[in-house]
Each structure stands twice: as structure tokens, then as C-alpha cells.
Design a protein around this motif. Sequence first.
Motif, PDB file in Angstrom:
ATOM      1  N   LYS A  25       0.830  -1.205   0.000  1.00  0.00           N
ATOM      2  CA  LYS A  25       0.000   0.000   0.000  1.00  0.00           C
ATOM      3  C   LYS A  25       0.863   1.254   0.000  1.00  0.00           C
ATOM      4  O   LYS A  25       0.580   2.232  -0.691  1.00  0.00           O
ATOM      5  N   GLU A  26       1.940   1.217   0.764  1.00  0.00           N
ATOM      6  CA  GLU A  26       2.792   2.393   0.911  1.00  0.00           C
ATOM      7  C   GLU A  26       3.736   2.608  -0.270  1.00  0.00           C
ATOM      8  O   GLU A  26       3.972   3.740  -0.686  1.00  0.00           O
ATOM      9  N   PHE A  27       4.269   1.519  -0.855  1.00  0.00           N
ATOM     10  CA  PHE A  27       5.350   1.671  -1.821  1.00  0.00           C
ATOM     11  C   PHE A  27       5.045   1.212  -3.241  1.00  0.00           C
ATOM     12  O   PHE A  27       5.858   1.419  -4.135  1.00  0.00           O
ATOM     13  N   GLU A  28       3.906   0.597  -3.471  1.00  0.00           N
ATOM     14  CA  GLU A  28       3.621   0.079  -4.806  1.00  0.00           C
ATOM     15  C   GLU A  28       3.608   1.198  -5.852  1.00  0.00           C
ATOM     16  O   GLU A  28       4.277   1.094  -6.881  1.00  0.00           O
ATOM     17  N   THR A  29       2.891   2.273  -5.598  1.00  0.00           N
ATOM     18  CA  THR A  29       2.790   3.365  -6.567  1.00  0.00           C
ATOM     19  C   THR A  29       4.133   4.059  -6.793  1.00  0.00           C
ATOM     20  O   THR A  29       4.547   4.228  -7.947  1.00  0.00           O
ATOM     21  N   PRO A  30       4.863   4.480  -5.739  1.00  0.00           N
ATOM     22  CA  PRO A  30       6.140   5.148  -6.006  1.00  0.00           C
ATOM     23  C   PRO A  30       7.175   4.249  -6.689  1.00  0.00           C
ATOM     24  O   PRO A  30       7.939   4.703  -7.539  1.00  0.00           O
ATOM     25  N   LEU A  31       7.179   2.952  -6.345  1.00  0.00           N
ATOM     26  CA  LEU A  31       8.161   2.058  -6.955  1.00  0.00           C
ATOM     27  C   LEU A  31       7.838   1.791  -8.424  1.00  0.00           C
ATOM     28  O   LEU A  31       8.739   1.534  -9.220  1.00  0.00           O
ATOM     29  N   LYS A  32       6.562   1.851  -8.784  1.00  0.00           N
ATOM     30  CA  LYS A  32       6.197   1.685 -10.191  1.00  0.00           C
ATOM     31  C   LYS A  32       6.715   2.835 -11.041  1.00  0.00           C
ATOM     32  O   LYS A  32       6.891   2.693 -12.244  1.00  0.00           O
ATOM     33  N   LYS A  33       6.961   3.977 -10.415  1.00  0.00           N
ATOM     34  CA  LYS A  33       7.442   5.148 -11.145  1.00  0.00           C
ATOM     35  C   LYS A  33       8.950   5.105 -11.416  1.00  0.00           C
ATOM     36  O   LYS A  33       9.466   5.919 -12.165  1.00  0.00           O
ATOM     37  N   LEU A  34       9.649   4.153 -10.792  1.00  0.00           N
ATOM     38  CA  LEU A  34      11.087   4.025 -11.043  1.00  0.00           C
ATOM     39  C   LEU A  34      11.320   3.484 -12.449  1.00  0.00           C
ATOM     40  O   LEU A  34      10.557   2.656 -12.946  1.00  0.00           O
ATOM     41  N   THR A  35      12.402   3.919 -13.067  1.00  0.00           N
ATOM     42  CA  THR A  35      12.775   3.389 -14.381  1.00  0.00           C
ATOM     43  C   THR A  35      13.444   2.027 -14.195  1.00  0.00           C
ATOM     44  O   THR A  35      13.759   1.622 -13.076  1.00  0.00           O
ATOM     45  N   TYR A  36      13.681   1.326 -15.305  1.00  0.00           N
ATOM     46  CA  TYR A  36      14.366   0.024 -15.225  1.00  0.00           C
ATOM     47  C   TYR A  36      15.753   0.188 -14.609  1.00  0.00           C
ATOM     48  O   TYR A  36      16.169  -0.620 -13.776  1.00  0.00           O
ATOM     49  N   THR A  37      16.456   1.234 -15.012  1.00  0.00           N
ATOM     50  CA  THR A  37      17.807   1.464 -14.484  1.00  0.00           C
ATOM     51  C   THR A  37      17.752   1.731 -12.985  1.00  0.00           C
ATOM     52  O   THR A  37      18.555   1.191 -12.215  1.00  0.00           O
ATOM     53  N   GLN A  38      16.808   2.550 -12.559  1.00  0.00           N
ATOM     54  CA  GLN A  38      16.669   2.838 -11.135  1.00  0.00           C
ATOM     55  C   GLN A  38      16.290   1.578 -10.361  1.00  0.00           C
ATOM     56  O   GLN A  38      16.762   1.370  -9.241  1.00  0.00           O
ATOM     57  N   GLY A  39      15.478   0.715 -10.974  1.00  0.00           N
ATOM     58  CA  GLY A  39      15.114  -0.556 -10.339  1.00  0.00           C
ATOM     59  C   GLY A  39      16.320  -1.459 -10.165  1.00  0.00           C
ATOM     60  O   GLY A  39      16.491  -2.094  -9.115  1.00  0.00           O
ATOM     61  N   ARG A  40      17.177  -1.522 -11.185  1.00  0.00           N
ATOM     62  CA  ARG A  40      18.396  -2.347 -11.081  1.00  0.00           C
ATOM     63  C   ARG A  40      19.318  -1.802  -9.989  1.00  0.00           C
ATOM     64  O   ARG A  40      19.920  -2.569  -9.230  1.00  0.00           O
ATOM     65  N   ILE A  41      19.432  -0.479  -9.937  1.00  0.00           N
ATOM     66  CA  ILE A  41      20.266   0.134  -8.897  1.00  0.00           C
ATOM     67  C   ILE A  41      19.665  -0.144  -7.523  1.00  0.00           C
ATOM     68  O   ILE A  41      20.392  -0.453  -6.570  1.00  0.00           O
ATOM     69  N   LEU A  42      18.349  -0.069  -7.414  1.00  0.00           N
ATOM     70  CA  LEU A  42      17.674  -0.345  -6.139  1.00  0.00           C
ATOM     71  C   LEU A  42      17.962  -1.764  -5.661  1.00  0.00           C
ATOM     72  O   LEU A  42      18.223  -1.984  -4.475  1.00  0.00           O
ATOM     73  N   ILE A  43      17.940  -2.720  -6.579  1.00  0.00           N
ATOM     74  CA  ILE A  43      18.228  -4.112  -6.211  1.00  0.00           C
ATOM     75  C   ILE A  43      19.622  -4.224  -5.599  1.00  0.00           C
ATOM     76  O   ILE A  43      19.823  -4.884  -4.577  1.00  0.00           O
ATOM     77  N   LYS A  44      20.600  -3.539  -6.207  1.00  0.00           N
ATOM     78  CA  LYS A  44      21.968  -3.584  -5.670  1.00  0.00           C
ATOM     79  C   LYS A  44      22.061  -2.840  -4.338  1.00  0.00           C
ATOM     80  O   LYS A  44      22.754  -3.273  -3.423  1.00  0.00           O
ATOM     81  N   LEU A  45      21.360  -1.699  -4.243  1.00  0.00           N
ATOM     82  CA  LEU A  45      21.430  -0.918  -3.009  1.00  0.00           C
ATOM     83  C   LEU A  45      20.743  -1.619  -1.840  1.00  0.00           C
ATOM     84  O   LEU A  45      21.147  -1.444  -0.690  1.00  0.00           O
ATOM     85  N   ILE A  46      19.728  -2.415  -2.134  1.00  0.00           N
ATOM     86  CA  ILE A  46      19.106  -3.212  -1.063  1.00  0.00           C
ATOM     87  C   ILE A  46      20.132  -4.190  -0.497  1.00  0.00           C
ATOM     88  O   ILE A  46      20.228  -4.375   0.715  1.00  0.00           O
TER      89      ILE A  46
END
Length: 197
Positions: free
Chosen positions: A116-137
Motif C-alpha cells: 500500500k505504501e510503496f507500490e505506486t512510487p516504486l512503479k514510477k522508477l525506471t528500469y535502471t533505477q530498479g536495477r540500482i535499487l536491487i543492488k542498493l538493497i
Amino acid sequence: MRRTLITLTVIFFSQTTIAQQPEQDNRPHLVMGKVVDGDTIPHVYLPDVNVLAKFHFKNKRQHARYTRLVHNVKKALPYARIASQKLLAINNHMASLKTDREREAYLKIAEKQLFKEFETPLKKLTYTQGRILIKLIDRETGDTSFDLIKEYKGGFSAFFWQSIARVFGSNLKSEYDAEGDDKTIEFIITQIDNGLL
């Protein structure tokens, strides 16, 4: 008369100098001491200072790529840090629960809240930002996204989400390598933490 003028000038300049000085804190401060050859020397610990070498670019293209990377890291880093905090809170709460049934019920509630809290904002990330997020996690939590899903949702869910990630060109098993492939990202994060970016 001349002497009075000089005296007034000295008083005027000394008053403006005093007015310009910041107020001093007259409260006593406790400082550790160290005895060297019978003499006590104040011993004060100062915070660490990170010294960063200036980043040099070979050409405008490399500078543009770096600028995009800075933008992408700034978008993904807060989510990775929030994930680390949420994971710590979930682990602490789960440690207080007695039975597996309570843990499963809590995980379902926590999962719904996170979606509920993060679905909408995370959908707005680009593919590159998503890949970076995976590494940063991985950087922030010490576990890859795949391992976290496997631990909390089971092996089948981890395999399913890994398959989805692979379709979109990502890998949930990506590990953060601060000394290798992700050296530039580490440099950017250090600058962000020091308030330089």
C-alpha cells in the motif's frame, strides 16, 4: 580634543568588533585528559572526515553518464534505506512473536502495508533505477533481494519473482560490489552522505 577623538574612535571600533564576534558558550565542557610526562593534555575525539578525490571525466559523454547515474542513485537510495529500516522493524517484531502462525499473520499484514505504501512510487522508477535499487538493497541490508524474498516468502516466490525480473533484464541475485563494478555508485553515495550532492 584630538586625544578625545582618538579615544572615541578606538571605543567605536572595539564596540563593533565585539558586536561582530559570535557569543561564546561559557558553559563548562567535559574533556578527556591524557597524561604525558607528568603534564595533562586535553584529549578530544574528532569525527572521521572522508576525503574524496575529485572525479575526472574523459569527455562530455562520460560526464553525462555520471550525471544520469547520480540522478538514478538519488531516486533509488532512499527506498533502499527505508527497506533496511522496515526489515529491521519486521525482524524485531517477529522475534517477539511466539508461534509460526502469529509470524505468518504478521508477515501478511506487513506485506499489505508495504504494498500500500510503496507500490505506486516504486512503479514510477525506471528500469535502471530498479536495477540500482536491487543492488542498493544488498548494500543496505546485507542480503540480496532474492535471499530476502526466499527467507520471508519461500523458495517458490523467490524463483517466481526472479523469473519476472529476468524478463525485464534485472537480476534479484545482484550483489553490491563497492570495490568493483559499483565503485562509482559508492563514490556518489559517499558524496550524498557528506552533503556534497
